[in-house]
Scaffold this motif. Structure first.
Motif, PDB file in Angstrom:
ATOM      1  N   SER A 173       0.792  -1.147   0.034  1.00 24.96           N
ATOM      2  CA  SER A 173       0.036   0.101  -0.072  1.00 24.96           C
ATOM      3  C   SER A 173       0.756   1.352  -0.153  1.00 24.96           C
ATOM      4  N   ILE A 174       0.272   2.242  -0.663  1.00 26.60           N
ATOM      5  CA  ILE A 174       1.127   3.562  -0.429  1.00 26.60           C
ATOM      6  C   ILE A 174      -0.024   4.697  -0.242  1.00 26.60           C
ATOM      7  N   ASN A 175       0.444   5.870   0.304  1.00 26.91           N
ATOM      8  CA  ASN A 175      -0.503   6.885   0.276  1.00 26.91           C
ATOM      9  C   ASN A 175      -0.184   8.039  -0.651  1.00 26.91           C
ATOM     10  N   TYR A 176      -1.050   8.599  -1.394  1.00 24.80           N
ATOM     11  CA  TYR A 176      -0.569   9.775  -2.333  1.00 24.80           C
ATOM     12  C   TYR A 176      -1.457  10.851  -2.029  1.00 24.80           C
ATOM     13  N   VAL A 177      -1.086  11.807  -2.766  1.00 29.67           N
ATOM     14  CA  VAL A 177      -1.945  13.251  -2.326  1.00 29.67           C
ATOM     15  C   VAL A 177      -2.611  13.521  -3.652  1.00 29.67           C
ATOM     16  N   SER A 178      -3.970  13.459  -3.744  1.00 28.39           N
ATOM     17  CA  SER A 178      -4.765  13.590  -4.623  1.00 28.39           C
ATOM     18  C   SER A 178      -4.481  15.284  -5.049  1.00 28.39           C
ATOM     19  N   GLY A 179      -4.089  15.366  -6.626  1.00 24.86           N
ATOM     20  CA  GLY A 179      -3.524  16.628  -6.864  1.00 24.86           C
ATOM     21  C   GLY A 179      -4.541  17.719  -6.762  1.00 24.86           C
ATOM     22  N   SER A 181      -7.782  17.640  -4.983  1.00 23.43           N
ATOM     23  CA  SER A 181      -8.352  18.109  -3.361  1.00 23.43           C
ATOM     24  C   SER A 181      -7.216  18.325  -2.692  1.00 23.43           C
ATOM     25  N   GLY A 182      -6.079  17.767  -2.912  1.00 26.60           N
ATOM     26  CA  GLY A 182      -4.973  17.769  -1.749  1.00 26.60           C
ATOM     27  C   GLY A 182      -5.142  16.712  -0.640  1.00 26.60           C
ATOM     28  N   ARG A 183      -5.998  15.942  -0.641  1.00 21.96           N
ATOM     29  CA  ARG A 183      -6.374  14.921   0.247  1.00 21.96           C
ATOM     30  C   ARG A 183      -5.280  13.610   0.125  1.00 21.96           C
ATOM     31  N   ILE A 184      -4.795  13.254   1.311  1.00 21.34           N
ATOM     32  CA  ILE A 184      -4.193  12.240   1.402  1.00 21.34           C
ATOM     33  C   ILE A 184      -5.130  10.981   1.194  1.00 21.34           C
ATOM     34  N   GLN A 185      -4.677   9.922   0.109  1.00 17.85           N
ATOM     35  CA  GLN A 185      -5.575   8.898  -0.095  1.00 17.85           C
ATOM     36  C   GLN A 185      -4.712   7.688  -0.175  1.00 17.85           C
ATOM     37  N   ASN A 186      -5.314   6.435  -0.367  1.00 19.06           N
ATOM     38  CA  ASN A 186      -4.445   5.159  -0.143  1.00 19.06           C
ATOM     39  C   ASN A 186      -4.776   4.334  -1.355  1.00 19.06           C
ATOM     40  N   MET A 187      -3.731   3.717  -2.050  1.00 18.12           N
ATOM     41  CA  MET A 187      -3.982   2.707  -2.870  1.00 18.12           C
ATOM     42  C   MET A 187      -3.058   1.421  -2.758  1.00 18.12           C
ATOM     43  N   SER A 188      -3.615   0.147  -3.137  1.00 18.81           N
ATOM     44  CA  SER A 188      -2.899  -0.903  -2.756  1.00 18.81           C
ATOM     45  C   SER A 188      -2.862  -1.905  -3.890  1.00 18.81           C
ATOM     46  N   LEU A 189      -2.106  -2.915  -3.859  1.00 19.67           N
ATOM     47  CA  LEU A 189      -1.862  -3.584  -5.049  1.00 19.67           C
ATOM     48  C   LEU A 189      -1.310  -5.109  -4.388  1.00 19.67           C
ATOM     49  N   LYS A 214       0.446  10.005 -10.521  1.00 18.23           N
ATOM     50  CA  LYS A 214       1.988   9.816  -9.628  1.00 18.23           C
ATOM     51  C   LYS A 214       1.723   8.946  -8.533  1.00 18.23           C
ATOM     52  N   GLY A 215       0.861   8.839  -7.783  1.00 21.27           N
ATOM     53  CA  GLY A 215       0.740   7.680  -6.988  1.00 21.27           C
ATOM     54  C   GLY A 215       0.963   5.994  -7.912  1.00 21.27           C
ATOM     55  N   ILE A 216       0.493   6.055  -8.720  1.00 19.44           N
ATOM     56  CA  ILE A 216       0.724   4.852  -9.532  1.00 19.44           C
ATOM     57  C   ILE A 216       2.157   4.538  -9.750  1.00 19.44           C
ATOM     58  N   LYS A 217       3.064   5.779 -10.315  1.00 17.08           N
ATOM     59  CA  LYS A 217       4.262   5.709 -10.257  1.00 17.08           C
ATOM     60  C   LYS A 217       5.099   5.279  -9.173  1.00 17.08           C
ATOM     61  N   ASP A 218       4.718   5.808  -8.152  1.00 16.23           N
ATOM     62  CA  ASP A 218       5.234   5.593  -6.797  1.00 16.23           C
ATOM     63  C   ASP A 218       4.990   3.904  -6.332  1.00 16.23           C
ATOM     64  N   LEU A 219       3.729   3.750  -6.685  1.00 17.28           N
ATOM     65  CA  LEU A 219       3.431   2.288  -6.328  1.00 17.28           C
ATOM     66  C   LEU A 219       4.109   1.237  -7.109  1.00 17.28           C
ATOM     67  N   LEU A 220       4.462   1.406  -8.515  1.00 17.66           N
ATOM     68  CA  LEU A 220       5.135   0.650  -9.382  1.00 17.66           C
ATOM     69  C   LEU A 220       6.630   0.471  -8.744  1.00 17.66           C
ATOM     70  N   ASN A 221       7.191   1.710  -8.548  1.00 18.37           N
ATOM     71  CA  ASN A 221       8.272   1.639  -7.948  1.00 18.37           C
ATOM     72  C   ASN A 221       8.528   0.710  -6.841  1.00 18.37           C
ATOM     73  N   GLU A 222       7.630   0.482  -5.855  1.00 22.74           N
ATOM     74  CA  GLU A 222       7.763  -0.391  -4.721  1.00 22.74           C
ATOM     75  C   GLU A 222       7.754  -1.774  -5.557  1.00 22.74           C
ATOM     76  N   PHE A 223       7.317  -1.978  -6.707  1.00 21.07           N
ATOM     77  CA  PHE A 223       7.471  -3.308  -7.307  1.00 21.07           C
ATOM     78  C   PHE A 223       8.601  -3.494  -8.408  1.00 21.07           C
ATOM     79  N   GLU A 224       9.469  -2.406  -8.237  1.00 21.06           N
ATOM     80  CA  GLU A 224      10.557  -2.336  -9.129  1.00 21.06           C
ATOM     81  C   GLU A 224      10.224  -2.271 -10.586  1.00 21.06           C
TER      82      GLU A 224
END
Lengths: 271, 271
Positions: A173-179, A181-189, A214-224
Motif C-alpha cells: 500500500s502507498i499513500n498519495y496526495v490527490s492533486g 483536492s490535496g487530500r491524502i489517499q490510499n492505494m494498494s496492490l 503520480k501515485g501509480i508511478k510510486d506504487l510501481l516503484n515499490e514493485f521495481e
C-alpha cells in the motif's frame, strides 16, 4: 472436416484474428482447424492482411520461426477515430451531466461497451510501438477501458484497489496526495499481481492534476516496475499544474461555466 | 473505392460483425463501405453465416424491415467451452492460490483479457434467449467479466459501488447481509444509471451464499427493475444455503482441505 472454400476459410481466419488481438496464432492451428495446406492458409492470410490495411482496420503481421505465425493488431482509420471523438465530445457536453462540485457524470459512458471498445482501440494504438508487460488502472470507472486497452495490446490488466481485500493475499500500500483536492489517499496492490521489472502503462477515465498517476508511478516503484505511458479518455487541461508529463487523451476538458455549459474539445491527437 | 473481390468483402464483413456483437448492422452500411450492391452483400453474408455455424462460432441473423440488417451473436463450440473450463479448473486448483481464510486468489484470472473474453462468451451464451436491458455487477473483480457479457449481449453495463462517489450525482443505497460472513454491508448505485422497469442479469466472479446477489435483487427493486438471471465464473456449491436460486456458472468450488488442496470441478453446464 471437408475442404472449405477460400471464402469460408477467409471468414474463419478473420473471425479468429479479430477475437485474439495481438496474439500469435500458428499456421498449424489454422491448417488443422480449416483442413487446408499451410501454403494455402498463407495465401488466405495475405488477402485478409491486404483488406485490413486497405480499410484501415489494423495490421496483420507474420512472425517467422518455430514459434511463428500470424497476429492481428486492431486499428481504425483516422477519420473514424475523429468521428468517434466528435460524437463522444457532444455526448459529454450535455449540460445534464454536471453534478454538484462541477464534476461531469461519465459513468454511463465508461460502462457502455460500444463506446469503451472503440476508445480502447484508439488508446491502444498509441502504444503499439512500445514494449509493455501490462496495463495498470485504479478501480472502478476506468476498469473496462483499461481492460480493452490490455486486450488489444495482448497483455495482462492490473487493477489497483482503494483498500485491502481479504481475497488478495499480501498487498503493498502507498499513500498519495490527490492533486486536485490535496487530500491524502490510499492505494494498494496484491504482491503477487505484478512481476518485478514490469513495464506498464496507466489507463484511466479522467485525469485532473495527475495525483493518481503520480501515485501509480510510486506504487510501481515499490514493485521495481516502471510507468512508461499514460492514456486517459478525458484530460482536464485546465488543471493548475500537472504532476506527470506525457499522456495521451481522446477528449480535453476545459471548464464548466457559470451557466453550466461544459467546455470540451478534441485532444491533440486530432490536431 | 474500387470494386473489391468477394474474398476481401467477406473478410471485411466478418471483421465488422466480430467487432459489433449483437448490434444490427444495415446492409446499406456494408454496401457503401465495400462498394457492392446490396444483393451482392447479401450473398457474402450467407457465406459468412454458413461458416460461422459450421465452426460453431455463433449465429449471423438477418433482421427484416426498414431498420433491418444483420447481426452477429458470438459463440464457441461445446468442445471448446469444455476445454476452456478444464484449463481454468486446473489453473484455479493450484495450491499456491489459497490465501489466509481459505479464499482462492483469482485476481490475475479476472483481469486476464484472454480468459475473461472467452468466459464472457460462455456466460453470455446462456442468456441469448431472454430479453434483457443491462448487465449488473458489483465492483471490482467482476467488472471485466460483466463488461464482456454486456458487450456480447449488446447492452449497457451497470456497476454497483461499495460506497458513494462525488462524481455519481444522487445515488440509492441499500444495506445487505453478506451470506457467508453475516456482516452488514452497503451497496449504492447512481440514480441515473438505471431506467425504471429494466430487466437485468447479475454477473460476478465468485458466489458464496448469494448475499451479494440478494442485495442486488433488493437494490434493483428500488429502481422498479428486475433481476432475471445470474451468472458467475465460480460457484461455491458447498456454501450452507443459497439465498438465490437459479444461476449459471463455469466452475464449481467445493472446498479447501487441511493440506491446502483445492477441490473444484466443471459446472453442470458440462455434465
Amino acid at each position: 472436416m471437408e475442404k472449405l472454400s477460400r471464402n469460408s476459410r477467409i471468414s474463419a481466419i478473420t473471425r479468429i484474428l479479430a477475437e485474439n488481438p495481438n496474439k500469435v496464432m500458428s499456421l498449424n492451428y489454422f491448417s488443422e482447424l480449416l483442413n487446408g495446406a499451410k501454403s494455402t492458409i498463407s495465401e488466405d492470410i495475405v488477402i485478409v492482411r491486404d483488406i485490413m490495411e486497405k480499410l484501415n482496420f489494423g495490421k496483420v503481421e507474420t512472425i517467422a520461426g518455430a514459434s511463428g505465425g500470424v497476429k492481428y493488431i486492431p486499428d481504425i482509420s483516422y477519420e473514424d477515430k475523429k468521428i468517434f471523438a466528435e460524437n463522444l465530445c457532444e455526448l459529454l457536453m450535455d449540460k445534464s451531466r454536471v453534478v454538484p462540485g462541477n464534476f461531469i457524470y461519465m459513468t454511463d459512458i465508461m460502462f457502455n461497451p460500444r463506446i469503451v471498445s472503440t476508445a480502447g482501440i484508439i488508446l491502444a494504438s498509441n502504444f503499439y510501438d512500445i514494449d509493455i508487460d501490462c496495463v495498470v488502472t485504479v478501480e472502478t470507472k476506468g476498469v473496462p477501458l483499461a481492460y480493452e486497452v490490455a486486450k488489444n495490446l495482448g497483455v495482462q490488466l492490473v487493477t489497483v484497489r482503494r483498500e485491502n481485500k481479504v481475497t488478495e493475499g499480501p498487498t503493498v500500500s502507498i499513500n498519495y496526495v490527490s492533486g486536485s483536492s490535496g487530500r491524502i489517499q490510499n492505494m494498494s496492490l496484491a504482491r503477487r499481481s505484478l512481476k518485478k521489472g514490469s513495464k506498464c502503462i496507466f489507463i484511466d477515465d479522467f485525469m485532473r492534476a495527475g495525483g493518481t498517476a503520480k501515485g501509480i508511478k510510486d506504487l510501481l516503484n515499490e514493485f521495481e516496475s516502471q510507468l512508461v505511458g499514460i492514456g486517459v479518455l478525458v484530460d482536464n487541461v485546465a488543471s493548475a499544474r500537472k504532476l506527470v508529463d506525457e499522456r495521451v487523451s481522446i477528449i480535453e476538458f476545459n471548464s464548466v461555466d457559470e451557466e453550466g455549459n461544459i467546455n470540451m474539445s478534441l485532444s491533440s491527437l486530432y490536431k
